[in-house]
Structures are given as C-alpha cells and as structure tokens.
Design a protein around this motif. Structure first.
Motif, PDB file in Angstrom:
ATOM      1  N   ARG A 132       0.828  -1.186   0.000  1.00  0.00           N
ATOM      2  CA  ARG A 132       0.000   0.000   0.000  1.00  0.00           C
ATOM      3  C   ARG A 132       0.862   1.235   0.000  1.00  0.00           C
ATOM      4  N   HIS A 134       0.497   5.571   0.457  1.00  0.00           N
ATOM      5  CA  HIS A 134      -0.431   6.636   0.778  1.00  0.00           C
ATOM      6  C   HIS A 134       0.105   7.976   0.285  1.00  0.00           C
ATOM      7  N   VAL A 165      -1.454  -0.769  -4.621  1.00  0.00           N
ATOM      8  CA  VAL A 165      -2.677  -0.085  -4.197  1.00  0.00           C
ATOM      9  C   VAL A 165      -2.285   1.283  -3.637  1.00  0.00           C
ATOM     10  N   GLU A 167      -3.548   4.713  -1.922  1.00  0.00           N
ATOM     11  CA  GLU A 167      -4.656   5.421  -1.275  1.00  0.00           C
ATOM     12  C   GLU A 167      -4.364   6.915  -1.347  1.00  0.00           C
ATOM     13  N   TRP A 199      -8.824   5.843  -4.301  1.00  0.00           N
ATOM     14  CA  TRP A 199      -7.676   4.953  -4.442  1.00  0.00           C
ATOM     15  C   TRP A 199      -7.530   4.553  -5.897  1.00  0.00           C
ATOM     16  N   GLN A 201      -5.354   1.407  -8.385  1.00  0.00           N
ATOM     17  CA  GLN A 201      -4.379   0.332  -8.506  1.00  0.00           C
ATOM     18  C   GLN A 201      -4.018   0.269  -9.991  1.00  0.00           C
TER      19      GLN A 201
END
Ligand code: CUA
Length: 326
Positions: A132, A134, A165, A167, A199, A201
């Motif tokens: 992930r 951010h 991914v 965010e 988000w 991907q």
C-alpha cells in the motif's frame, strides 16, 4: 423517378449517413460518447456501470423511435378524410401490466448492479501494508500538490508505481476543486476543511491525463494533472532523488508561471523576471505564503524545503537582474 420516391430518398440518404457517422463516433472509445478505457479496477467498475445503463437506454431509444417511425409510416392518412376517427379503445390490462413490469425490472437490475459494484469503487482492495502507498493531494488555485510517504513533493504530476494499491487523501487549501483522472477512477471533490479519499491500482505503465473538474476560479482550466505510472524501481528512484531535483522547476511552472508567464514576462499576473523580490527570501516567502491583491496564498502549506527549492530555481533560471525596470 416518381416525386414520392425522390422525396423519400432525399430524406433517407442524409439520415442514414448521419446515423452511420454517429454510430462510428460512438463505437470508437474516447470519441466523446464512451468513457476512456480503464487502467484501474475502480475505473473499470465505473465503466461497467456506464455500459449497462447505456445498453438499456440505447435499447429503449431504438424501440421507441422504431415504433414511432413505423406507426407514422404504417398509419399515415393515405388521402382518407380528415374527419374520420380510428377505432376507440379503452383499457388493456395485459399491456398495462407489461409496461409497468418491464421498467420496474430494468430499474431493479440497474439498482442491484450499481450496489454490487459500489464497494469495489469506493473501498480500496485489501492489500498488506507493504503493498500500500499513501499519497496526500492538496488542491490549490491553480495547481495540484502531491506529498509522498517519504516527504517528497511534486506539482501537477502524480507519480505512481504500477500494480500497487495507492490510497489518496484529497483536501483543498482554498476553494472547492475536484480531482479527476478518468482512466484511473472517478471524481473526488477537494473541499476546504474536509479530507476526502479515493484509491487507484494502476494496471499498466503509462501517462494518464486529467484536470480539475470543479470551476474554481479564473485559471480553473489550467489546473491540469498527469498521473505517471512507472515500474516500481523507476518510482523508487523518482521519489528518492529525482523529485527533489525537479521540485523548484515544477513549482515555478505549475504555481507561478500559469499567471506570470513561463519566462516571468507577465501574463495575467505582472512580469517577474526583473523583480528583485525574487531574490529576497523574507519578501518572497511573505508574498507566496499570504498572497497579495488578486494573487492567492499559493504556498500557504509549503514546507521550508519547498520554499528553498523555489528560491533556488528563481535565482538560477528566472531572475534576469533588475535592469528591465520591473
Ligand atoms: Cu481547481 Cu478547477
């Protein structure tokens, strides 16, 4: 050729051509009728929903217009007396049940489909913390600022590693803006005093363009954004070293030059190239942090490192000496 045939042909030919032309446009993705192809799962789900609804509306359009044209042709007067009345019909239970049930079924299908797709649009997929990323997005009049986990900053250019991914939290430093890269996902409003999130991907390496989708002032249309999706290694290099090197240039081009001109020659804002304020740290900081007159407080949430990057770039590439009389 009998006049009636000629009249019919003169109508049928242009109408058929117009229909073929619009069908061609509609079939070509990005022709304006269909959304651009999706490069993120949430964008894919938005497109799926679009095509389901477009399918129903297209079918209804064809049925209604087809019936209309058929009835106009089939039941035309054919020279009958104008005062003649057709057979009068009252009530048809089966027909009325059908035209009530079919719309209910269509609405139910659309409703169920949207609610089935919605969680996959709104919520990021489960991924372990290592996968992930951010990134914080700050909207300003008239640029986008991206802050990465290591503190690196970029302007108007969002760098993303393929497959991870990501965010995004989205806020505004002044008025309402709207973040939108159509190939990666839907619009997310940037509202002062509120933090929204979305988000991505990204599925493939490439550059995806977008722009502010909320009228936010004089230079709303210059609030363009690019999402640059690269390999993981390229992303790490960029965020680790390149971002720092390019920051001053991005700040000048994205934040100052939109109003003052790329060479500081003056555009909407006054000329800057010969203004010695560019070389005075305290004066420069005050004006970019607080704004002045019609100039917004463009740098109100900047770090010292960001200010230093701009200062260095101005001295090296923009300031031309005080000889020009600025
Ligand atoms: Cu920001 Cu429009």
């Amino acid at each position: 050729m009998p006049p009636r045939v000629r009249r019919t042909l003169s109508l049928v030919v242009p109408v058929s051509c117009a229909v073929l032309a619009t069908a061609g446009i509609a079939a070509a993705a990005n022709g304006g009728f269909t959304p651009p192809s999706a490069h993120s799962p949430n964008a894919q789900r938005i497109n799926d929903t679009y095509y389901l609804i477009a399918g129903f509306t297209a079918a209804i359009f064809l049925i209604v217009e087809g019936a209309l044209v058929t009835f106009i042709v089939k039941y035309r007067s054919r020279g009958r007396d104008r005062s003649l009345e057709a057979a009068q019909v009252h009530g048809h239970t089966r027909l009325e049940l059908i035209w009530t049930a079919i719309p209910i079924a269509i609405i139910t299908i659309i409703f169920a489909f949207v609610f089935y797709k919605l969680p996959g649009i709104a919520d990021p997929p489960r991924a372990n913390a290592a996968d992930r990323l951010h990134i914080k997005i700050d909207a300003h009049q008239f640029y986008w600022q991206f802050t990465y986990p290591n503190g690196a900053v970029s302007i108007d250019e969002l760098h993303l590693p393929v497959g991870r991914v990501v965010e995004l939290t989205i806020a505004s430093e002044d008025v309402a803006h709207s973040w939108w890269i159509p190939e990666l996902g839907g619009k997310t409003d940037a509202i002062p005093g509120r933090v929204n999130s979305t988000w991505y991907q990204p599925k493939s390496i490439g550059t995806y363009e977008g722009q502010c989708a909320e009228l936010c002032g004089l230079y709303h249309e210059r609030m363009l954004a690019k999402a640059i999706v690269t390999s993981d290694a390229d992303y790490e290099t960029w965020v680790g070293t390149t971002a720092q090197r390019e920051l001053g240039k991005q700040e000048w081009q994205g934040v100052c030059a939109k109003c003052h001109g790329l060479a500081g020659q003056g555009d909407y804002g006054p000329p800057l190239a010969s203004n010695s304020l560019l070389t005075q740290r305290a004066g420069l900081e005050a004006i970019v942090r607080e704004g002045r007159g019609r100039m917004p407080a463009v740098a109100n949430n900047w770090t010292q490192a960001q200010l230093h990057a701009l200062e260095a770039y101005l001295k090296q590439h923009v300031y031309k000496g005080a000889t020009g009389g600025g």
